[in-house]
Scaffold this motif. Sequence first.
Motif, PDB file in Angstrom:
ATOM      1  N   LYS A  49       1.135  -0.793  -0.013  1.00  0.00           N
ATOM      2  CA  LYS A  49      -0.082   0.350   0.227  1.00  0.00           C
ATOM      3  C   LYS A  49       0.975   1.197   0.211  1.00  0.00           C
ATOM      4  O   LYS A  49       1.355   1.739   1.048  1.00  0.00           O
ATOM      5  CB  LYS A  49      -0.932  -0.060   1.016  1.00  0.00           C
TER       6      LYS A  49
ATOM      7  N   GLU B 218      -1.669   5.152  -3.539  1.00  0.00           N
ATOM      8  CA  GLU B 218      -2.555   3.435  -4.499  1.00  0.00           C
ATOM      9  C   GLU B 218      -3.832   3.011  -4.023  1.00  0.00           C
ATOM     10  O   GLU B 218      -4.824   4.051  -2.546  1.00  0.00           O
ATOM     11  CB  GLU B 218      -2.024   2.395  -3.142  1.00  0.00           C
ATOM     12  N   SER B 219      -4.857   3.067  -4.951  1.00  0.00           N
ATOM     13  CA  SER B 219      -5.983   2.704  -4.176  1.00  0.00           C
ATOM     14  C   SER B 219      -7.239   1.806  -4.708  1.00  0.00           C
ATOM     15  O   SER B 219      -6.404   0.906  -5.364  1.00  0.00           O
ATOM     16  CB  SER B 219      -7.557   4.052  -5.645  1.00  0.00           C
TER      17      SER B 219
ATOM     18  N   VAL C 269     -13.858   1.083  -2.477  1.00  0.00           N
ATOM     19  CA  VAL C 269     -12.091   1.236  -3.055  1.00  0.00           C
ATOM     20  C   VAL C 269     -11.793   2.212  -1.338  1.00  0.00           C
ATOM     21  O   VAL C 269     -12.493   3.308  -1.801  1.00  0.00           O
ATOM     22  CB  VAL C 269     -12.255   1.895  -4.001  1.00  0.00           C
TER      23      VAL C 269
ATOM     24  N   HIS D 234      -8.499   5.160  -1.032  1.00  0.00           N
ATOM     25  CA  HIS D 234      -8.228   5.570  -1.478  1.00  0.00           C
ATOM     26  C   HIS D 234      -7.573   6.579  -0.405  1.00  0.00           C
ATOM     27  O   HIS D 234      -8.000   6.673   0.818  1.00  0.00           O
ATOM     28  CB  HIS D 234      -9.134   7.298  -2.267  1.00  0.00           C
ATOM     29  N   HIS D 235      -6.143   7.148  -1.030  1.00  0.00           N
ATOM     30  CA  HIS D 235      -5.519   7.842  -0.077  1.00  0.00           C
ATOM     31  C   HIS D 235      -5.806   9.090  -1.275  1.00  0.00           C
ATOM     32  O   HIS D 235      -5.289   9.701  -1.667  1.00  0.00           O
ATOM     33  CB  HIS D 235      -3.782   7.439  -0.340  1.00  0.00           C
ATOM     34  N   ASP D 236      -5.724  10.858   0.379  1.00  0.00           N
ATOM     35  CA  ASP D 236      -5.510  11.587  -0.347  1.00  0.00           C
ATOM     36  C   ASP D 236      -5.155  12.475  -0.221  1.00  0.00           C
ATOM     37  O   ASP D 236      -4.453  13.277   1.533  1.00  0.00           O
ATOM     38  CB  ASP D 236      -7.116  12.687   0.654  1.00  0.00           C
TER      39      ASP D 236
ATOM     40  N   TRP E 227      -6.901   9.086   4.944  1.00  0.00           N
ATOM     41  CA  TRP E 227      -7.553   7.885   3.461  1.00  0.00           C
ATOM     42  C   TRP E 227      -8.814   7.821   3.676  1.00  0.00           C
ATOM     43  O   TRP E 227      -9.777   8.944   4.498  1.00  0.00           O
ATOM     44  CB  TRP E 227      -7.016   6.372   4.085  1.00  0.00           C
TER      45      TRP E 227
ATOM     46  N   TYR F 234     -12.671   6.174   1.499  1.00  0.00           N
ATOM     47  CA  TYR F 234     -13.361   5.264   1.163  1.00  0.00           C
ATOM     48  C   TYR F 234     -14.508   5.447  -0.150  1.00  0.00           C
ATOM     49  O   TYR F 234     -15.529   6.501   0.651  1.00  0.00           O
ATOM     50  CB  TYR F 234     -13.059   3.820   1.674  1.00  0.00           C
TER      51      TYR F 234
ATOM     52  N   TYR G 130      -4.456   3.236   6.843  1.00  0.00           N
ATOM     53  CA  TYR G 130      -5.363   2.527   5.421  1.00  0.00           C
ATOM     54  C   TYR G 130      -6.373   1.513   6.546  1.00  0.00           C
ATOM     55  O   TYR G 130      -7.676   1.723   6.689  1.00  0.00           O
ATOM     56  CB  TYR G 130      -4.490   1.790   4.983  1.00  0.00           C
TER      57      TYR G 130
END
Length: 212
Positions: A138, A142-143, A154, A156-158, A164, A166, A185
């Motif tokens: 991770k 990455e998504s 899914v 996601h990271h901002d 994080w 979703y 995460y």
Amino acid sequence: MSDAMGIPTPDKSDDTFWAAFSTLVEPPWHEPVQDDAFTMDERVLDAVRALAEGISTRLLAYRAEGKPADPVLMATPDVQLALLRALYEAKLSVDRLAESAATVAGRSGANYAQLGAAWGGIKRQSARLKWPHAVVRKSAAESIPLHYAGGTAVVHHDADADAWWYAATGADQREADSDPVHGTYAEAIAGATEFLLAHAAPEDRERPGDPR
């Protein structure tokens, strides 16, 4: 019972909840005893018998005539074949649920050695072949997709918020996008899992410990 001593049990409102959530408990389980196995057999049989009764040609004929089917009819060879067909469906269901459990565990910190140990002690390489996408690296960019309880999400990271979030669609087609407020995460995947369970098919909602 001794394995449970010393395991932290914070409430979700506690400051330490997410740190405890992200820490894998060792050992993760205790070995089932014979009584556990017998109980599992009974519960599986209850489920597959219900399916077998619904698909058996003989039992369908009795229902069409408005006649009660004597329980002894379960011993007929054709109804037993319907039961065998239902058991095959149960096997497919177990495979789907196992893939989901392995994915949630793997993407929350478990490695392939641990997944293999949980799956009857298979080797790490075998676990990797069985669930090739369960454990992923991770990176912040990455998504990462997740399939659970009949729905999908899914994570996601901002980068701007350094947090994080979703996007999820439940089995009932309800959708949700969380705010980028999850510090890790693991916290985001827990939020996505909670949403998917809340919007699962009824049979999945009854068994929150069985991911799909």
